[in-house]
Scaffold this motif. Structure first.
Motif, short mmCIF file in Angstrom:
data_model
loop_
_atom_site.label_atom_id
_atom_site.label_comp_id
_atom_site.label_asym_id
_atom_site.label_seq_id
_atom_site.Cartn_x
_atom_site.Cartn_y
_atom_site.Cartn_z
N ASP A 1 -21.70 -40.64 -79.56
CA ASP A 1 -22.99 -40.03 -79.86
C ASP A 1 -23.22 -38.92 -78.84
OD1 ASP A 1 -25.48 -39.50 -80.91
OD2 ASP A 1 -26.49 -41.05 -79.74
N TRP A 2 -23.16 -37.68 -79.28
CA TRP A 2 -23.27 -36.56 -78.36
C TRP A 2 -23.90 -35.37 -79.09
CZ3 TRP A 2 -20.46 -32.02 -79.45
CH2 TRP A 2 -19.54 -32.15 -80.50
N ASP A 3 -24.38 -34.39 -78.32
CA ASP A 3 -25.03 -33.22 -78.90
C ASP A 3 -24.22 -31.95 -78.69
OD1 ASP A 3 -27.27 -34.68 -79.76
OD2 ASP A 3 -28.17 -34.56 -77.77
N MET A 4 -23.73 -31.72 -77.49
CA MET A 4 -23.06 -30.46 -77.19
C MET A 4 -22.05 -30.66 -76.08
SD MET A 4 -24.74 -26.85 -75.89
CE MET A 4 -24.62 -27.17 -74.14
N PHE A 5 -20.88 -30.06 -76.23
CA PHE A 5 -19.93 -29.97 -75.13
C PHE A 5 -19.97 -28.55 -74.58
CE2 PHE A 5 -15.84 -28.44 -73.60
CZ PHE A 5 -15.59 -29.34 -72.57
N SER A 6 -20.14 -28.41 -73.27
CA SER A 6 -20.21 -27.10 -72.63
C SER A 6 -18.88 -26.80 -71.94
CB SER A 6 -21.35 -27.07 -71.60
OG SER A 6 -21.34 -25.84 -70.90
N GLY A 7 -18.28 -25.69 -72.32
CA GLY A 7 -17.02 -25.29 -71.71
C GLY A 7 -17.21 -24.62 -70.37
N LEU A 8 -18.43 -24.14 -70.09
CA LEU A 8 -18.72 -23.50 -68.80
C LEU A 8 -20.21 -23.58 -68.53
CD1 LEU A 8 -17.80 -21.83 -66.33
CD2 LEU A 8 -18.30 -19.77 -67.67
N LEU A 9 -20.59 -24.36 -67.53
CA LEU A 9 -21.99 -24.42 -67.12
C LEU A 9 -22.28 -23.24 -66.21
CD1 LEU A 9 -22.48 -28.22 -66.30
CD2 LEU A 9 -23.51 -26.95 -68.18
N THR A 10 -23.27 -22.44 -66.56
CA THR A 10 -23.60 -21.29 -65.73
C THR A 10 -24.76 -21.58 -64.78
OG1 THR A 10 -25.07 -20.45 -67.48
CG2 THR A 10 -22.78 -19.66 -67.46
N HIS A 11 -25.43 -22.71 -64.98
CA HIS A 11 -26.53 -23.07 -64.09
C HIS A 11 -26.86 -24.55 -64.28
CE1 HIS A 11 -30.32 -23.00 -61.93
NE2 HIS A 11 -30.93 -23.45 -63.00
N THR A 12 -27.15 -25.22 -63.18
CA THR A 12 -27.65 -26.60 -63.24
C THR A 12 -28.85 -26.70 -62.30
OG1 THR A 12 -26.03 -27.25 -61.55
CG2 THR A 12 -25.47 -27.70 -63.84
N PRO A 13 -30.00 -27.10 -62.80
CA PRO A 13 -31.20 -27.20 -61.95
C PRO A 13 -31.12 -28.42 -61.04
CG PRO A 13 -31.67 -28.01 -64.14
CD PRO A 13 -30.27 -27.48 -64.19
N PRO A 14 -31.94 -28.45 -60.01
CA PRO A 14 -31.90 -29.59 -59.07
C PRO A 14 -32.21 -30.93 -59.73
CG PRO A 14 -33.10 -27.72 -58.12
CD PRO A 14 -32.86 -27.39 -59.56
N ASP A 15 -33.01 -30.93 -60.80
CA ASP A 15 -33.39 -32.19 -61.42
C ASP A 15 -32.44 -32.60 -62.56
OD1 ASP A 15 -34.11 -30.15 -63.11
OD2 ASP A 15 -36.08 -30.98 -63.63
N CYS A 16 -31.32 -31.91 -62.70
CA CYS A 16 -30.34 -32.28 -63.72
C CYS A 16 -29.74 -33.65 -63.37
CB CYS A 16 -29.25 -31.22 -63.79
SG CYS A 16 -27.92 -31.60 -64.93
N ARG A 17 -29.68 -34.53 -64.36
CA ARG A 17 -29.19 -35.90 -64.11
C ARG A 17 -27.78 -36.08 -64.65
NH1 ARG A 17 -32.64 -40.51 -66.23
NH2 ARG A 17 -32.66 -39.24 -68.12
N ILE A 18 -26.92 -36.67 -63.82
CA ILE A 18 -25.59 -37.07 -64.25
C ILE A 18 -25.67 -38.52 -64.75
CG2 ILE A 18 -23.21 -37.49 -63.54
CD1 ILE A 18 -23.53 -35.30 -61.47
N ARG A 19 -25.37 -38.70 -66.02
CA ARG A 19 -25.53 -40.02 -66.62
C ARG A 19 -24.25 -40.84 -66.61
NH1 ARG A 19 -29.27 -38.52 -71.93
NH2 ARG A 19 -31.22 -38.14 -70.77
N HIS A 20 -23.13 -40.16 -66.62
CA HIS A 20 -21.86 -40.88 -66.69
C HIS A 20 -20.73 -39.93 -66.35
CE1 HIS A 20 -18.94 -43.85 -68.00
NE2 HIS A 20 -18.42 -43.00 -68.87
N VAL A 21 -19.70 -40.44 -65.70
CA VAL A 21 -18.50 -39.65 -65.39
C VAL A 21 -17.29 -40.46 -65.82
CG1 VAL A 21 -17.14 -38.52 -63.60
CG2 VAL A 21 -19.64 -38.51 -63.45
N GLU A 22 -16.39 -39.81 -66.52
CA GLU A 22 -15.22 -40.54 -67.03
C GLU A 22 -13.99 -39.64 -66.95
OE1 GLU A 22 -13.84 -42.99 -71.06
OE2 GLU A 22 -15.94 -42.35 -70.77
N ARG A 23 -12.90 -40.22 -66.46
CA ARG A 23 -11.63 -39.50 -66.33
C ARG A 23 -10.74 -39.83 -67.52
NH1 ARG A 23 -9.65 -35.36 -62.89
NH2 ARG A 23 -7.38 -35.49 -62.84
N ARG A 24 -10.24 -38.77 -68.17
CA ARG A 24 -9.30 -38.94 -69.27
C ARG A 24 -8.12 -38.00 -69.05
NH1 ARG A 24 -10.69 -41.21 -74.24
NH2 ARG A 24 -12.03 -43.00 -73.85
N GLY A 25 -7.01 -38.54 -68.64
CA GLY A 25 -5.84 -37.71 -68.38
C GLY A 25 -6.13 -36.71 -67.27
N ALA A 26 -5.89 -35.43 -67.55
CA ALA A 26 -6.12 -34.39 -66.54
C ALA A 26 -7.56 -33.91 -66.52
CB ALA A 26 -5.19 -33.21 -66.81
#
Length: 342
Positions: free
Chosen positions: A275-300
């Motif tokens: 369940d997802w909305d958008m994949f970003s290939g390049l983030l040009t800005h992240t505000p201080p209140d941006c929340r990281i909800r999950h991090v997952e490693r897949r291959g490289a």
């Protein structure tokens, strides 16, 4: 004086407002009613009945319910041969239908007179370059390849871009099928948004020979961020109409990293079934209140799940993101808060 009133009406009320004034002119004061030929200031270098009908049909498609039909539209086109000089015609657009005619026109025309046209529509990049060299501002030049081809569906898209820039049509009302590049879309198709007048940027993208990317001619408005926003919104409406979610959209300044194709395939595989909305290939800005909800490693690759994203360089949009993009409007017209990726 009459042309001045027409220009003011077009600026403040648009083409629909002017049409209503023409149909229901004020009778007080004994002033003469405006003629239909003054409604849409477009001059062609090669007038003809077939071309006039094709332009009328295209205008009917673009303006839809605000227009009165192709039959009446044909009488509202100025199809006089362009004069050598055009004093007082700053709002008139001159459309060339033959690539070679631009050079001949410049040969016999004072560059200062040429610059009095509000816009010049040309069918090929070489003509665009000639006009730039003659001193015409890039903002007044429109590359419209369909003008140099037999009448077809692409003509409506070319004219729509000019009408939007001239303030004669509302781009949020454009049907996506005006633009051939946005028809027949399928899930995971790849689109590149590009302005045809930006010759170097487009050539830079094309020389990368990236497989599967379909170039979409962007809309031009002032300020430029509004043109970008309406372009992305039109793409989103087209994808939703074709049920083509998810869909890749990049801009023509995108430069692929090593392993680009393998990475795109890995992204699609990772998102499949989630369940997802958008994949970003390049983030040009992240505000201080941006929340990281999950991090997952897949291959490289490392996938970071965020609640915020800024940047339109390369994104993969799912249906909810497309619905939000399709509903975009400039709102209050503030670039700090109303850009399409704000």
């Amino acid at each position: 004086m009459v042309l001045g009133k027409i220009g003011r009406t077009l600026r403040h009320e648009g083409l629909p407002g002017l049409w209503m004034r023409l149909r229901h002119p004020k009778r007080s004061g004994g002033a003469a009613a405006l003629t239909p030929q003054q409604q849409l200031p477009l001059q062609l270098d090669c007038p003809g009945d077939d071309l006039a009908r094709a332009l009328a049909d295209a205008l009917d498609r673009i303006l839809g319910q605000h227009w009165q039909g192709a039959g009446e539209a044909a009488t509202m086109l100025r199809i006089d041969p362009p004069p050598t000089r055009a004093p007082g015609q700053a709002q008139t657009a001159l459309a060339f239908t033959q690539p070679g005619s631009v050079r001949a026109w410049l040969t016999g025309t004072d560059p200062a007179a040429a610059r009095q046209y509000g816009a010049v529509l040309v069918p090929d990049p070489a003509s665009l370059t000639l006009l730039r060299q003659a001193g015409l501002a890039q903002g007044r030049l429109f590359l419209c390849p369909a003008l140099g081809q037999p009448p077809g569906p692409a003509l409506a898209g070319d004219l729509a871009r000019w009408l939007a820039a001239a303030g004669l049509a509302e781009p949020s009302h454009f049907s996506p099928d005006l633009f051939p590049a946005l028809t027949g879309l399928r899930p995971r198709d790849r689109l590149c948004l590009s302005l045809p007048e930006s010759l170097d940027r487009r050539a830079g993208f094309q020389t990368q020979s990236l497989p599967g990317f379909r170039i979409v001619d962007g809309l031009r408005l002032q300020p430029g961020w509004q043109g970008a926003g309406h372009s992305h919104a039109t793409i989103a409406r087209a994808a939703l109409t074709c049920d083509a979610a998810p869909i890749w959209v990049c801009e023509d300044d995108m430069r692929p990293a090593p392993g680009f194709e393998a990475h795109l395939a890995a992204v699609e595989a990772y998102l499949d079934g989630r369940d997802w909305d958008m994949f970003s290939g390049l983030l040009t800005h992240t505000p201080p209140d941006c929340r990281i909800r999950h991090v997952e490693r897949r291959g490289a690759l490392t996938f970071v799940h965020l609640d915020y994203a800024t940047g339109m360089v390369l994104n993969l949009y799912n249906r909810r993101a497309l619905e939000r993009l399709a509903a975009w409007t400039p709102a209050q017209g503030q670039s700090e808060t109303d850009t399409v990726d704000a």
